[in-house]
Design a protein around this motif. Structure first.
Motif, short mmCIF file in Angstrom:
data_model
loop_
_atom_site.label_atom_id
_atom_site.label_comp_id
_atom_site.label_asym_id
_atom_site.label_seq_id
_atom_site.Cartn_x
_atom_site.Cartn_y
_atom_site.Cartn_z
N UNK A 157 7.58 6.08 13.19
CA UNK A 157 7.84 5.79 11.81
C UNK A 157 7.11 4.70 10.98
N UNK A 158 6.87 5.01 9.96
CA UNK A 158 6.25 4.32 8.84
C UNK A 158 6.97 3.64 7.73
N UNK A 159 6.67 2.52 7.44
CA UNK A 159 7.05 1.93 6.42
C UNK A 159 6.11 1.48 5.36
N UNK A 160 6.07 1.84 4.28
CA UNK A 160 5.21 1.41 2.99
C UNK A 160 3.70 1.74 3.89
N UNK A 176 0.80 -1.25 0.07
CA UNK A 176 0.00 -0.03 -0.04
C UNK A 176 0.81 1.25 0.01
N UNK A 177 0.63 2.18 -0.67
CA UNK A 177 1.28 3.50 -0.78
C UNK A 177 0.57 4.64 -0.52
N UNK A 178 1.00 5.66 -0.11
CA UNK A 178 0.38 6.84 0.17
C UNK A 178 0.47 7.89 -0.77
N UNK A 179 -0.50 9.17 -0.78
CA UNK A 179 -0.47 9.89 -1.69
C UNK A 179 0.84 10.69 -2.06
N UNK A 180 1.75 10.68 -0.92
CA UNK A 180 3.16 11.40 -1.62
C UNK A 180 4.32 10.38 -1.97
N UNK A 181 3.79 9.22 -2.30
CA UNK A 181 4.73 8.00 -2.90
C UNK A 181 6.16 8.05 -1.84
N UNK A 182 5.70 7.89 -0.61
CA UNK A 182 6.67 7.80 0.34
C UNK A 182 6.91 6.11 0.72
N UNK A 183 7.83 5.89 0.85
CA UNK A 183 8.14 4.33 1.52
C UNK A 183 8.72 4.24 2.51
N UNK A 184 9.34 5.21 3.42
CA UNK A 184 9.73 5.25 4.74
C UNK A 184 9.49 6.69 5.28
N UNK A 217 19.26 7.70 19.35
CA UNK A 217 18.53 8.34 18.30
C UNK A 217 17.89 9.62 19.01
N UNK A 218 18.18 10.80 18.62
CA UNK A 218 17.58 12.02 19.29
C UNK A 218 16.94 12.91 18.47
N UNK A 219 15.61 12.49 17.91
CA UNK A 219 14.71 13.11 17.29
C UNK A 219 15.12 13.16 15.63
N UNK A 220 15.05 11.99 15.05
CA UNK A 220 15.43 11.83 13.69
C UNK A 220 14.18 11.95 12.83
N UNK A 221 14.21 12.89 12.00
CA UNK A 221 13.03 12.95 10.94
C UNK A 221 13.40 12.72 9.46
N UNK A 222 12.93 11.96 8.71
CA UNK A 222 13.41 11.87 7.27
C UNK A 222 12.22 11.09 6.55
N UNK A 223 12.27 11.44 5.19
CA UNK A 223 11.17 10.70 4.18
C UNK A 223 12.33 9.99 2.99
N UNK A 224 11.66 8.99 2.61
CA UNK A 224 12.41 8.30 1.61
C UNK A 224 11.30 7.87 0.54
N UNK A 225 11.65 8.06 -0.76
CA UNK A 225 10.60 8.07 -1.79
C UNK A 225 10.63 6.67 -2.22
#
Ligand code: ATP
Ligand code: MG
Length: 332
Positions: free
Chosen positions: A69-72, A1-9, A28-36
């Protein structure tokens, strides 16, 4: 399943503390990131930066103590079974197979853990082995494989279940240049051809340059820079100007009068009768002016080129100060 932003992570304010004897360690001290989707994303950082901790959380082997954190699209903390169905993970630093059965049996075993039907499993093992150059070694016992072939088998295992997202923790550690290359080619091909997302933690700058679309530099549990390898390199300024000048000469003081020149060094090769001058410039115009100033002195510029900062230079510039502080802390 994907989301509208096409992000996987999607990682948001991720935090992980480990309680020890003394004060807790903040890995880990507050890490934010997105992976397409389909991206190859590198995580680069010094020892103890938090890379493995992040990969373990994203692959549901460890719980976060804060953030999410979310994956897919699935939450790693609240929907771990759903995450596990679409991912796989391998670490180059850990032994990843059963010694006394063959490489093929090992792969077979893992394929069955994922519930692959026999025919599909056979086909998949065959394909992956072919692509990884493992075919001739499939019948060898795992313990009898060299480090390189054991690692190829470990990588094959990480793709056995047709995962959407693969986490690789230092996939080429301890491998010779050619083996590392073929594993990198394989990883890149899996992303490009099969649309898999790859997140890989590494210390290897060449690896990041060769296959990562984007990279995050992480230090002491925080992201201190992220972008494409080119963006990071450009962040250190415009590329330096390098000139080969003849006849050779010892000094290039005329460069200090050129506006936009921030510094320069030169060396002379007597045999070839040329001097090489490296000029730190703050703009492309300054580079052109520097070249002009050299010509005005009656010198010939035999060749000139621009030299971009290397990823290693970026890493040292960003993490270097941290290293010093760390050493001082260790002394206390
Ligand atoms: N199970 C644990 N218990 C206590 N502390 C831990 C545990 N796992 C990791 N840490 C600490 O968390 C911090 C981050 O470790 P992590 O293994 O994530 O770093 P890393 O970036 O993968 O380093 P390396 O490049 O050496 O593999 C370190 O200070 C480490 O000692
Ligand atoms: Mg690690």
């Amino acid at each position: 399943m994907t989301n509208e932003r096409n992000l996987s992570i999607e990682v948001d304010g991720l935090r992980r503390e480990f309680k020890g004897k003394g004060s807790p360690v903040v890995a880990l001290d507050g890490v934010s990131l997105n992976v397409g989707l389909g991206e190859v994303f590198g995580v680069l950082g010094p020892n103890g930066a938090g890379k493995t901790t992040m990969i373990r959380i994203l692959s549901t082997l460890l719980l976060p103590t804060g953030g999410s954190a979310k994956v897919m699209g699935f939450d790693v903390e609240h929907e771990p079974e759903k995450v596990r169905r679409v991912i796989n993970m391998a670490s180059g630093a850990e032994k990843a197979g059963y010694d006394f059965i063959s490489a093929k049996r090992n792969l077979w075993f893992f394929s069955q853990l994922y519930g692959l039907p026999s025919e599909a499993a056979e086909r998949r093992i065959g394909e992956l082995s072919e692509e990884l150059g493992l075919t001739k070694y499939l019948d060898r016992k795992f313990y009898a494989l060299s480090t390189g072939y054991r690692q190829r088998a470990t990588i094959a295992r990480a793709f056995i279940n047709d995962p959407k997202v693969v986490f690789l923790d230092e996939p080429t550690i301890g491998l010779d240049v050619m083996t590392a290359r073929s594993i990198r080619d394989f990883i890149l091909n899996e992303a490009r051809k099969n649309g898999r997302t790859i997140m890989l933690a590494t210390h290897n700058m060449a690896e990041v340059e060769a296959i990562c679309d984007r990279v995050a530099i992480i230090d002491k549990g925080k992201i201190i820079a992220s972008g494409t390898p080119d963006e990071l390199k450009r962040s250190l300024g415009v590329p330096a100007l390098v000139m080969e000048v003849s006849p050779a000469r010892a000094e290039f003081e005329m460069l200090s009068k050129v506006s936009g020149v921030k510094g320069f060094t030169s060396s002379t090769e007597e045999e070839r009768g040329v001097s090489t001058v490296q000029v730190v410039v703050e703009s492309d115009a300054a580079a052109r002016a520097a070249e002009e100033a050299v010509r005005k002195e009656g010198l010939k510029v035999d060749a000139s080129w621009r030299k971009q900062a290397t990823l290693e230079e970026v890493f040292v510039a960003l993490v270097g100060r941290g290293f010093k502080e760390r050493e001082e802390q260790d002394v206390v």
